[in-house]
Design a protein around this motif. Structure first.
Motif, mmCIF file in Angstrom:
data_model
loop_
_atom_site.group_PDB
_atom_site.id
_atom_site.type_symbol
_atom_site.label_atom_id
_atom_site.label_comp_id
_atom_site.label_asym_id
_atom_site.label_seq_id
_atom_site.Cartn_x
_atom_site.Cartn_y
_atom_site.Cartn_z
ATOM 1 N N GLY A 93 35.473 72.243 29.534
ATOM 2 C CA GLY A 93 36.352 71.743 31.041
ATOM 3 C C GLY A 93 37.774 71.231 31.269
ATOM 4 N N TRP A 94 38.627 72.668 30.222
ATOM 5 C CA TRP A 94 40.029 72.528 30.704
ATOM 6 C C TRP A 94 39.952 73.776 31.211
ATOM 7 C CZ3 TRP A 94 42.970 77.732 29.815
ATOM 8 C CH2 TRP A 94 42.094 78.312 29.190
ATOM 9 N N LEU A 95 39.105 73.860 32.375
ATOM 10 C CA LEU A 95 38.831 75.011 33.078
ATOM 11 C C LEU A 95 38.140 74.516 34.571
ATOM 12 C CD1 LEU A 95 38.466 78.522 31.534
ATOM 13 C CD2 LEU A 95 40.341 78.153 32.882
ATOM 14 N N VAL A 96 37.389 73.844 34.322
ATOM 15 C CA VAL A 96 36.517 73.089 35.246
ATOM 16 C C VAL A 96 36.521 70.951 35.091
ATOM 17 C CG1 VAL A 96 34.699 72.279 36.070
ATOM 18 C CG2 VAL A 96 35.325 74.643 35.022
ATOM 19 N N PRO A 97 37.122 70.885 35.513
ATOM 20 C CA PRO A 97 38.055 69.563 35.587
ATOM 21 C C PRO A 97 37.003 68.984 35.321
ATOM 22 C CG PRO A 97 39.916 70.753 36.949
ATOM 23 C CD PRO A 97 39.133 71.523 37.178
ATOM 24 N N SER A 98 36.543 68.780 36.675
ATOM 25 C CA SER A 98 34.820 67.949 37.211
ATOM 26 C C SER A 98 34.024 67.730 35.668
ATOM 27 C CB SER A 98 34.312 68.573 37.612
ATOM 28 O OG SER A 98 33.666 69.819 37.351
ATOM 29 N N GLN A 99 34.106 68.693 34.658
ATOM 30 C CA GLN A 99 33.794 68.170 33.476
ATOM 31 C C GLN A 99 34.426 67.157 33.005
ATOM 32 O OE1 GLN A 99 32.595 71.813 31.295
ATOM 33 N NE2 GLN A 99 31.986 72.939 32.544
#
Length: 509
Positions: free
Chosen positions: A250-256
């Motif tokens: 999630g730190w790279l993909v905020p949608s997570q």
């Protein structure tokens, strides 16, 4: 002892006019039951022999219900047949006949999967409807007799349901069930004390690795937390934990993090105390798709992504260091959001915190530790536990047990200390540490250890990594009987993933 799986809510929320229509239906359907006559102190009544608890469990998928005087049978139906909604003891009957009691048989329809209870004289009628007689289950009253309460029958489609209380009748009518009349009379369950701690029991929930539930439009994560909130009362739920890998990268993909935050918001809005541990997937250590030379994001070590040395210096692009970078997680989940946090190892971070609450007349602490914790973190945790000798401590961390239930000897190759180090330098040293919860590997496991003071310490592993449902461990503490009872259920599909088990011989100061 009563199981801890709650009533599944099927109650609609009618408007005021709709509510009046529901009450009118109930009034029209109700059969007048004589009020229980006042009895002189010490006087015997027809209900005196009605001492046997009758339990009710429900299959939330099929809507079938089962009435049984056997707690073991109720648990078996929950574990093997999907009857995971436990309404507890709904009334009391008699194991042997006396006076004007009638014999109550249980009927089963193999075509529809419906269970029903009837007086013996009506067995032929139900056999003619395709039901099989499973024999006598208990004895009840043929009339109110000045003390009994009516067991009302409702029907919906091919299923029947029998309930006692006005609230239960209200729920069924609101959900579209039709009234069929009174089946027999039983003894009411003694109303619970106004003190929620009087029975000495309460529960917590522990969410396992949820990293597979944070993609696209997946609703399993918020559905789980909503289920916990909806059933907070029947569960007597006091706290919701999580053993880490809340997200995947999630730190790279905020949608997570957005999906995880949506799930947590359900707890926020309900005022439910919670605190969640961090796993390796919640840190900057994870974030490469595993393809050599690729800049794609995924669940492998981020140091293998060529952009790592561009985003950070070559010295900082080190998994041993990246696993302690949790800035993105802490931006979403804060101590203020958790509300019950009493102290932290580092200001402004929830990697290592402790949360406190009271339940069953006792003080409790959930001690949340980082993955493969640093030596200074373990020392801090010792100080915290030692400073609260009269508090029952529950520890949650991401990696502790192996898939076989052993205490792990591995720090993952980039952690600071092994779980064995944590056991030797923290867990076994204090008699008020009662349980440890972890995830990371395997599926489910359990072990019991003995601390240096002769105390029992129970450890539970829950991981699952399910692609189809959303397991959650329910843990009931009974301070009066000295037991911990746990099971793993999946609200999304109504499954019992791990059958109930109980550890006795516990002490809770």
């Amino acid at each position: 002892m009563p199981a801890i799986v709650p009533t599944f809510s099927v109650v609609l929320a009618p408007s005021q006019s709709g509510r009046r229509r529901v009450l009118a239906l109930l009034a029209a359907a109700a059969v007048t039951v004589p009020a229980a006559a006042a009895q002189p102190a010490g006087a015997s009544t027809a209900c005196d022999p009605l001492t046997q608890p009758v339990h009710q469990v429900v299959n939330p998928t099929s809507a079938a219900s089962l009435l049984t005087p056997s707690r073991a049978e109720a648990d078996t139906f929950a574990a093997t047949k999907g009857f995971t909604v436990d309404n507890g003891t709904v009334f009391r009957a008699a194991a042997t006949r006396s006076g004007t009691m009638v014999r109550i048989h249980r009927m089963f329809n193999p075509t529809t999967g419906d269970y029903h209870t009837v007086r013996a004289k009506f067995v032929p009628t139900w056999v003619a409807k395709g039901y099989r007689d499973q024999g006598k289950r208990f004895f009840a009253l043929d009339a109110a007799r000045g003390c009994g309460v009516a067991v009302h029958t409702y029907a919906k489609g091919t299923k029947t349901r029998q309930v006692v209380t006005a609230a239960a009748r209200d729920q069924l009518v609101a959900a579209g069930w039709s009234y069929q009349g009174i089946a027999y009379y039983a003894a009411a369950v003694t109303p619970p004390s106004d003190d929620p701690d009087a029975d000495g029991r309460f529960s917590i929930a522990v969410i396992p690795d949820s990293q597979q539930e944070v993609f696209g439009t997946d609703t399993r994560f918020p559905q789980r937390t909503q289920w916990l909130v909806d059933n907070r009362g029947p569960l007597d739920l006091r706290f919701v934990g999580h053993t880490g890998d809340v997200v995947n990268w999630g730190w790279l993909v905020p949608s997570q993090f957005a999906i995880a935050s949506q799930a947590a918001a359900v707890l926020d809005q309900a005022g439910m105390p919670y605190a969640w541990a961090l796993g390796n997937h919640d840190t900057r250590a994870v974030g490469h798709d595993g393809v050599p030379g690729s800049r794609g994001y995924g669940g492998s070590a981020y140091v293998n992504n060529p952009e790592c040395v561009e985003r950070f210096s070559p010295a900082e692009c080190n998994t041993l260091l990246l696993v302690r970078h949790t800035e993105e997680y802490n931006a979403v989940f804060t101590a203020g959001r958790y509300t019950s946090v009493t102290g932290a190892f580092e200001d402004g971070k929830v990697d290592n915190i402790y949360s406190t609450f009271t339940a069953a007349g006792r003080n409790w602490m959930v001690l949340t530790l980082e993955l493969w914790p640093r030596t200074e973190v373990v020392a801090w945790a010792r100080d915290v536990v030692a400073a609260h000798p009269d508090t029952n401590v529950l520890v949650q961390t991401h990696s502790y047990l192996t898939s076989t239930g052993a205490i792990s000897q591995d720090n993952g190759g980039y952690g600071a200390n092994t779980p064995q180090y944590v056991f030797d330098n923290l867990i076994k040293l204090y008699p008020n540490i009662k349980a440890v919860f972890s995830g990371h590997v395997g599926s489910s496991a359990q072990r019991t250890d003995t601390g240096v003071h002769g105390n029992k310490i129970v450890s539970y592993l829950g991981t699952f990594h399910s692609a189809t449902t959303n397991p959650v461990r329910l843990v009931e503490f009974d301070v009066l009987s000295g037991t911990i009872t746990t099971k793993v259920v999946a609200p999304y599909t109504g499954q019992t993933v791990v059958a109930p088990s109980t550890v006795g011989g516990m002490s809770f100061p």
